[in-house]
Write an enzyme that holds these catalytic residues in place. Structure first.
Site, PDB file in Angstrom:
ATOM      1  N   ASP A   1       3.043  -4.286   8.304  1.00 27.09           N
ATOM      2  CA  ASP A   1       1.831  -3.514   8.086  1.00 27.09           C
ATOM      3  C   ASP A   1       0.673  -4.492   8.268  1.00 27.09           C
ATOM      4  O   ASP A   1       0.410  -5.329   7.395  1.00 27.09           O
ATOM      5  CB  ASP A   1       1.862  -2.921   6.677  1.00 27.09           C
ATOM      6  CG  ASP A   1       0.542  -2.242   6.306  1.00 27.09           C
ATOM      7  OD1 ASP A   1      -0.442  -2.395   7.051  1.00 27.09           O
ATOM      8  OD2 ASP A   1       0.509  -1.583   5.256  1.00 27.09           O
TER       9      ASP A   1
ATOM     10  N   LYS B   1     -10.563  -0.277  10.717  1.00 23.33           N
ATOM     11  CA  LYS B   1     -10.738  -1.463   9.867  1.00 23.33           C
ATOM     12  C   LYS B   1     -11.119  -2.683  10.702  1.00 23.33           C
ATOM     13  O   LYS B   1     -11.230  -3.792  10.192  1.00 23.33           O
ATOM     14  CB  LYS B   1      -9.447  -1.756   9.106  1.00 23.33           C
ATOM     15  CG  LYS B   1      -9.118  -0.686   8.050  1.00 23.33           C
ATOM     16  CD  LYS B   1      -7.916  -1.092   7.248  1.00 23.33           C
ATOM     17  CE  LYS B   1      -7.325   0.038   6.457  1.00 23.33           C
ATOM     18  NZ  LYS B   1      -8.078   0.357   5.239  1.00 23.33           N
TER      19      LYS B   1
ATOM     20  N   CYS C   1      -4.689   2.182  -3.728  1.00 25.40           N
ATOM     21  CA  CYS C   1      -3.441   2.742  -3.166  1.00 25.40           C
ATOM     22  C   CYS C   1      -2.267   1.807  -3.415  1.00 25.40           C
ATOM     23  O   CYS C   1      -1.353   1.698  -2.580  1.00 25.40           O
ATOM     24  CB  CYS C   1      -3.562   3.048  -1.676  1.00 25.40           C
ATOM     25  SG  CYS C   1      -4.787   4.283  -1.302  1.00 25.40           S
TER      26      CYS C   1
ATOM     27  N   GLN D   1      -4.564  -4.866   7.255  1.00 27.41           N
ATOM     28  CA  GLN D   1      -5.586  -5.817   6.796  1.00 27.41           C
ATOM     29  C   GLN D   1      -5.602  -7.097   7.631  1.00 27.41           C
ATOM     30  O   GLN D   1      -6.594  -7.808   7.647  1.00 27.41           O
ATOM     31  CB  GLN D   1      -5.368  -6.171   5.316  1.00 27.41           C
ATOM     32  CG  GLN D   1      -5.558  -5.013   4.359  1.00 27.41           C
ATOM     33  CD  GLN D   1      -6.972  -4.436   4.364  1.00 27.41           C
ATOM     34  OE1 GLN D   1      -7.941  -5.091   4.732  1.00 27.41           O
ATOM     35  NE2 GLN D   1      -7.086  -3.175   3.971  1.00 27.41           N
TER      36      GLN D   1
ATOM     37  N   HIS E   1       0.869  -1.180   0.000  1.00 27.29           N
ATOM     38  CA  HIS E   1       0.000   0.000   0.000  1.00 27.29           C
ATOM     39  C   HIS E   1       0.904   1.228   0.000  1.00 27.29           C
ATOM     40  O   HIS E   1       2.006   1.188   0.555  1.00 27.29           O
ATOM     41  CB  HIS E   1      -0.831  -0.064   1.290  1.00 27.29           C
ATOM     42  CG  HIS E   1      -1.927   0.938   1.386  1.00 27.29           C
ATOM     43  ND1 HIS E   1      -1.706   2.252   1.723  1.00 27.29           N
ATOM     44  CD2 HIS E   1      -3.272   0.812   1.215  1.00 27.29           C
ATOM     45  CE1 HIS E   1      -2.861   2.895   1.758  1.00 27.29           C
ATOM     46  NE2 HIS E   1      -3.829   2.044   1.453  1.00 27.29           N
TER      47      HIS E   1
END
Ligand code: PMP
Length: 413
Positions: free
Chosen positions: A199, A225, A365, A202, A122
């Protein structure tokens, strides 16, 4: 087993109608809907506890401080962090990664060093590194995308060298749904003594995290999220590394003593939390974590596997649909990314929206990834614990209708 009908009752927005049809919300990778408990927690904060934190000795300020610190401790326990003070509140994943790039990168990177990223990142886990790389004369390298939509870790092994000081990668791709070979990448980093940043934007909403088992140096994710409010994110860092870093932002709260010509800094985590934090949203994030734990990550995974299985089979069997990513339940999770032959992803998602179905279209993104795939973007349908198999079928019907409509238009033209 998850009963989505029961769960959906906890989410007021899911009873909305959109374009005259019941809302089908399949844009969870962008942000998730909020259960009533989170909404009520926000209201309760402003109605009963609102005050600034870590400042007043008055009752309200103590209550507000306790609420924020309770969430911090809960986040630490959720991710297996040994200390709550290694959990820093930021605005979101993006800010967490920027914090590391500026506060760690500026101090510890030097000319000639390298950072290893991946081709599926991303922009949040790419642009901050580009900025710091330009400033410090650092080279960025990339683990390539493999043909099956996962990461080509074998070819990355050939790139390994002591020049690599950091490997930063997403655990789960927001554009393809591919699950990264997390353990393999972490082992590669260990073999060359590189620091690691995961990261987990998600990953965190869907799967359990144990930072001690992973032994990663940094981990970033966003509350919005994972059923929580917007405006509150997390950066976890190993204690000794956070201690060694200088602050990112200067101002109130992050100091111990201020003189006219210099200052000394506060202890962790406050050293990295300058100014009035996002108190209400931090407080309400607590309710989101309780909700997720109440359902259980095992149950969430089982349910999402069923949703993904259905999506892969119904969309995958349509000749006009091209799917991206691994298309395999063991290497893909939570979302499908696809195009309808001859239709721009934006037009496809507009047609799908007319059926009351919210999906996302575009580059997600991840412009370099789209360039590599030689496509302008994809349509992405991303699932969560409140989605149903019927909603996947409604999506498939909407995709089929869009494809049929386009074929007819083409024939007329
Ligand atoms: N990384 C990944 C993998 C993401 O999916 C996202 C959000 N789409 C981000 C980072 C950025 O998250 P935020 O916008 O909450 O900072």
């Amino acid at each position: 087993m998850i009963d989505p009908a029961k769960i959906r009752k906890d989410f007021p927005i899911l009873s909305r109608r959109v374009r005259g049809k019941p809302l089908v919300y399949l844009d969870n990778a962008a942000t998730t809907q909020k259960p009533r408990a989170v909404i009520e927690s926000l209201v309760s904060f402003y109605e009963r506890h609102n005050a600034n934190v870590h400042r007043g000795v008055h009752e309200l300020s103590e209550e507000a401080t306790n609420l924020v610190e309770t969430t911090r401790a809960k986040v630490a326990s959720l991710i297996g962090a040994r200390h709550a003070h290694c959990v820093i509140f930021t605005r979101n994943t993006t800010e967490s990664i920027n914090l590391v790039a500026h506060a760690w990168g500026r101090k510890f990177l030097k000319e000639g060093d390298e950072i290893l990223l991946t081709e599926i990142e991303h922009h949040s886990n790419l642009v901050p590194w580009q900025m710091i790389a330009r400033e410090k004369g650092v080279k960025l390298r990339f683990i390539p995308l493999a043909h099956d939509g996962t990461l080509d870790v074998d070819s990355a092994r050939q790139m390994l060298s002591p020049r690599i000081k950091l490997i930063a990668f997403s655990a789960l791709s927001n554009a393809l749904g591919s699950v990264s070979p997390i353990d393999k990448i972490l082992a590669m980093a260990r073999s060359i003594g590189a620091k690691t940043l995961i990261d987990a934007a998600q990953w965190a909403p869907h799967r359990p995290i144990d930072v001690r088992a992973w032994s990663c140096d940094f981990l970033a994710f966003s509350a919005h999220k994972m059923l929580g409010p917007t405006g509150i994110g997390v950066l976890y860092g190993k204690e000794d590394i956070l201690e060694a870093m200088d602050p990112f932002l200067g101002g109130g709260d992050m100091i111990r003593q201020v003189f006219l010509d210099h200052s000394t800094y506060n202890v962790l985590p406050y050293k990295f939390e300058a100014g009035t934090p996002n108190i209400a949203d931090a407080a309400a994030f607590d309710a989101a974590i309780d909700y997720l734990r109440g359902v259980g990550f095992d149950e969430i995974e089982r349910h999402e596997r069923a949703l993904l299985g259905r999506a892969l089979s119904v969309l995958g069997s349509m000749p006009e649909v091209e799917m991206y990513g691994p298309k395999d339940l063991d290497r893909q999770a939570c979302l499908v990314s696809f195009n309808i032959a001859g239709l721009h992803p934006h037009d496809a998602s507009t047609a799908i929206d007319l059926e009351g179905i919210a999906v996302r279209a575009g580059h997600h993104c991840c412009q370099p990834l789209m360039a590599k795939l030689k496509i302008p973007g994809t349509v992405r349908a991303s699932f969560y614990l409140y989605n149903t198999l019927e909603e996947i079928d409604l999506l498939a019907a909407a995709v089929s209708k869009a494809a049929r409509f386009f074929k007819k238009e083409e024939a007329i033209a």
